[in-house]
Design an enzyme around this catalytic site. Sequence first.
Site, PDB file in Angstrom:
ATOM      1  N   CYS A  79       7.315   2.718  -1.199  1.00  0.00           N
ATOM      2  CA  CYS A  79       7.254   3.740  -2.248  1.00  0.00           C
ATOM      3  C   CYS A  79       8.517   4.617  -2.243  1.00  0.00           C
ATOM      4  CB  CYS A  79       5.985   4.561  -2.115  1.00  0.00           C
ATOM      5  SG  CYS A  79       5.532   5.437  -3.620  1.00  0.00           S
ATOM      6  N   HIS A 167       1.603   0.622  -2.201  1.00  0.00           N
ATOM      7  CA  HIS A 167       1.199   1.016  -0.843  1.00  0.00           C
ATOM      8  C   HIS A 167       0.420  -0.110  -0.173  1.00  0.00           C
ATOM      9  CE1 HIS A 167       2.400   5.279  -0.741  1.00  0.00           C
ATOM     10  NE2 HIS A 167       2.201   5.227  -2.049  1.00  0.00           N
ATOM     11  N   GLU A 169      -0.532  -0.253   2.815  1.00  0.00           N
ATOM     12  CA  GLU A 169      -1.378   0.248   3.900  1.00  0.00           C
ATOM     13  C   GLU A 169      -2.784   0.629   3.447  1.00  0.00           C
ATOM     14  OE1 GLU A 169       1.029   3.923   2.532  1.00  0.00           O
ATOM     15  OE2 GLU A 169       1.168   1.741   2.519  1.00  0.00           O
TER      16      GLU A 169
END
Length: 509
Positions: A79, A167, A169
């Site tokens: 990001c 993202h 994660e």
Amino acid sequence: MSEKIIILDFGSQFTQLIGRRIRELNVYCEIVPFNRFTGKEDNLKGVILSGSPFSVKDPNSPVPDLSTVKGKIPILAICYGAQWIAQNFGGEVFSTGSREYGRAILEVKEAGSPLLSKIPDSSQVWMSHGDTITKLPGNATVLASTEDVENAAYRIVGEDTFGVQFHPEVYHTAQGARILENFVINICHCKGDWTPDSFIESSVKQLKEKISGDRVILGLSGGVDSSVAAVLLNRAIGKNLFCIFVDNGLLRKNEFASVLESYRDMGLNVRGVDASSIFLDALKGIADPEKKRKAIGKVFIDVFDSEAHKIENVKWLAQGTIYPDVIESVSVNGPSATIKSHHNVGGLPDYMKLSVVEPLKALFKDEVRRVGKALGIKDELLSRHPFPGPGLGIRVLGEVSQEKLNILKEADHLFINSLKESNLYNSVWQAAAILLPVRSVGVMGDERTYEYTLVLRAVTSTDGMTADWVHLPYEFLSKVSSEIINKVKGINRVVYDISSKPPATIEWE
């Protein structure tokens, strides 16, 4: 020395989540503020750049120094990190003025990329950004796109430097775990051998070398962290560990006696100290939660210091500090805003003259439990819900008195036991009863009452950084509410807290 991945923190709410995902691959990682990174860490295998609430166009936005690592070891920029690399190495970033937030479909453009190995041609990802990369550096190539973001993933040609504008994660990114695994295992070539057993082996060795025959004292709290720290230290230094379990009068009902007995069953050298009256005296007239925490902390140190002086030649104080405590105490832009005082982080009064050893400070909460299991600690202790250092002192809102503590202990006991009897305890991360400084009118039999209101709180979480309220069955809530009102004199109203963290916190004070 374990292989290491460094995560540069630019202030993203997801930074800890990146760390957790890497640890799930049995790879050791550390989260480091971007302005404290040197690139000279031992056994560094790769670097991950986090997202950020900043825009790369902001003149005050974070600026990392990657001169020691870019082009030399693998980098994954997420990001903000991806946008920063693009902008600072020949590309262009455009600020849209509005955030792209939510799900998107990632279309793989270069299936042979090691970052996207075994990723389906189309998969869901999670976006959360206001800027977008409109032009890549001249030596970069597109790896994947979404409908609205052409440069959703890219690679700097000739380097193991990768950027993604989504993202990986978060759970909403369907193949995020695979992408992180591709980076850490396939690109950084980490072995994935950082396990509870390997942590115990290396920690015991390091503790023996560090302490080298000195005596250590440890304040036990009855919680998972201090208990695991004690057993780990006991394995390393045995009889040179002296544990002190202080009854501050703010523990749960019957907890002091039962936990003290369990510690002795574990072979720990532990002494119990009843200092409940001292703590209660110190809390008289104090209603402010931060002042209560500080008063409790000061008395604990005084009592602990007094007990420690009864043990000769003590050189070390052991603490059950864990990684979230460390991270919350270090901010990207200087000292963090104080949400609450951490009882483990912050140093000792000068007069104690002890060095600090924190054997668990590299572990997240769930990792502490796994290490405890590998150490042979009973599930009954390891599955205990987290309990705040100041105990019920911050669950009696306002000024603490013995009367209020007695009321809360009985209500809390009924709530926790009901969760266990209904097989709900292990599906809750933390449960609490909170006594409000609010009285309301009620009717019991033929009499009007004017008594306290009790809040029940139950949340799910992984490490306490975020939490959702638990949807406990209505039948359970109805039953436990009736039981508390009928059996605990002083309470005539029970409410259930349905707020999540953020914006609320888990504890009320």
